[in-house]
Design a protein around this motif. Structure first.
Motif, short mmCIF file in Angstrom:
data_model
loop_
_atom_site.label_atom_id
_atom_site.label_comp_id
_atom_site.label_asym_id
_atom_site.label_seq_id
_atom_site.Cartn_x
_atom_site.Cartn_y
_atom_site.Cartn_z
N ASP A 123 8.69 -11.33 -8.99
CA ASP A 123 9.93 -11.89 -9.52
C ASP A 123 9.96 -13.40 -9.28
N LEU A 124 10.63 -14.10 -10.17
CA LEU A 124 10.83 -15.52 -9.95
C LEU A 124 11.84 -15.73 -8.83
N LEU A 138 15.12 -16.68 -7.06
CA LEU A 138 16.45 -16.58 -7.66
C LEU A 138 17.00 -17.92 -8.15
N GLY A 142 15.15 -18.82 -11.34
CA GLY A 142 15.52 -17.94 -12.45
C GLY A 142 16.88 -18.29 -13.04
N LEU A 175 16.58 -21.57 -14.96
CA LEU A 175 15.92 -21.38 -16.25
C LEU A 175 16.86 -20.71 -17.26
N MET A 176 17.62 -19.72 -16.81
CA MET A 176 18.52 -19.02 -17.72
C MET A 176 19.63 -19.95 -18.22
N LYS A 229 10.88 -13.40 -22.52
CA LYS A 229 10.78 -12.54 -21.33
C LYS A 229 9.56 -11.62 -21.41
N VAL A 245 5.37 -11.61 -14.65
CA VAL A 245 6.72 -11.80 -14.11
C VAL A 245 7.55 -10.57 -14.47
N TYR A 304 10.93 -9.91 -13.27
CA TYR A 304 12.31 -10.30 -13.52
C TYR A 304 12.46 -11.81 -13.43
N ILE A 305 13.23 -12.36 -14.35
CA ILE A 305 13.60 -13.77 -14.27
C ILE A 305 14.66 -13.96 -13.18
N ILE A 306 15.64 -13.07 -13.19
CA ILE A 306 16.69 -13.06 -12.18
C ILE A 306 16.70 -11.68 -11.53
N ASN A 345 19.32 -7.07 -12.67
CA ASN A 345 17.99 -7.65 -12.87
C ASN A 345 17.80 -7.97 -14.34
#
Length: 238
Positions: free
Chosen positions: A165-166, A168, A171, A174-175, A218, A227, A229-231, A237
């Motif tokens: 995972d990235l 937190l 992530g 980025l979002m 994604k 990867v 999960y981004i978050i 998730n």
């Protein structure tokens, strides 16, 4: 075609009534297609398989082809998103199309030149969904492992690399940056597009478009950089 008089001159009206000109042709086309399907189903048997065995699970267990897009999306997203949110967004986007796109050009005739944005976005989403269906149908083998078309399905395949995972904060940044830049930059570059839609319709249109693009990004993150999960949080998730 009728000839009408307008202010002392004759004007040709090239419009025709939907009934019976269009409806009759569509009805005949439906009859021919139905008859063709009946003959085809008589010649070609349905691909029925043996009775299910409760003591032996199928590997891979696949849904019907029209659900394989969702099943493939489950590889990249949590069930709450791939099975609930993503289909809901697709349905909502299709419902909102007549309200978001009020461009009168293309009504009653086909044109790409006058509707490049709308046609391109729709075709991209349409093709992308069928790509997911194709991957789930032809490229997913035992244990839902990925096999290229020239590879033989086997249970003996290399263990896939571990996922991560990235962080937190990264992530979330980025979002937020993705949606912020995706909303602001087009409004600055294409001001006429922004003013034509207005704030509400612009935000809805770009929000749906960015969500579709973000879904593809994604998936690329998962395939190219492992990867998961981004978050990643204990509650949600993405």
């Amino acid at each position: 075609m009728e000839v009408m008089e307008e202010k002392g001159r004759e004007v040709k009206d090239d419009r025709v009534f939907t009934w019976p000109n269009l409806v009759a042709k569509e009805f005949l086309a439906a009859i021919f297609v139905t008859v063709g399907l009946l003959f085809y189903s008589y010649v070609v048997d349905a691909p029925l398989r043996e009775l299910s065995n409760p003591g032996q699970a199928e590997n891979p267990a696949k849904a019907p082809w029209y659900f394989l897009g969702l099943q493939e999306a489950l590889v990249y997203f949590d069930p709450w998103y791939a099975g609930v949110v993503l289909p809901s967004i697709i349905i909502l986007g299709l419902i909102l199309i007549p309200y978001l796109d009020n461009n009168p050009k293309g009504n009653g005739y086909y044109t790409f030149k006058e509707r490049k944005f709308a046609v391109s976005v729709f075709v991209f989403g349409y093709v992308f969904w069928y790509v997911l269906i194709y991957i789930g149908t032809a490229l997913r083998g035992p244990f839902w492992a990925f096999f290229w078309p020239w590879e033989k399905w086997t249970h003996d395949f290399p263990t896939p690399p571990p996922l991560h995972d990235l962080p937190l904060p990264l992530g979330i940044a980025l979002m937020i940056g993705f949606y912020f830049l995706g909303l602001v930059l087009p409004a600055l570059v294409k001001k006429d597009f922004f003013y034509k839609l207005g704030v509400v319709r612009y935000v809805l249109t770009m929000g749906l478009l960015l969500t579709m693009i973000g879904t593809v990004i994604k998936m690329i993150f998962r395939l190219a950089f492992n990867v998961k999960y981004i978050i990643a949080t204990p509650w949600i998730n993405i």
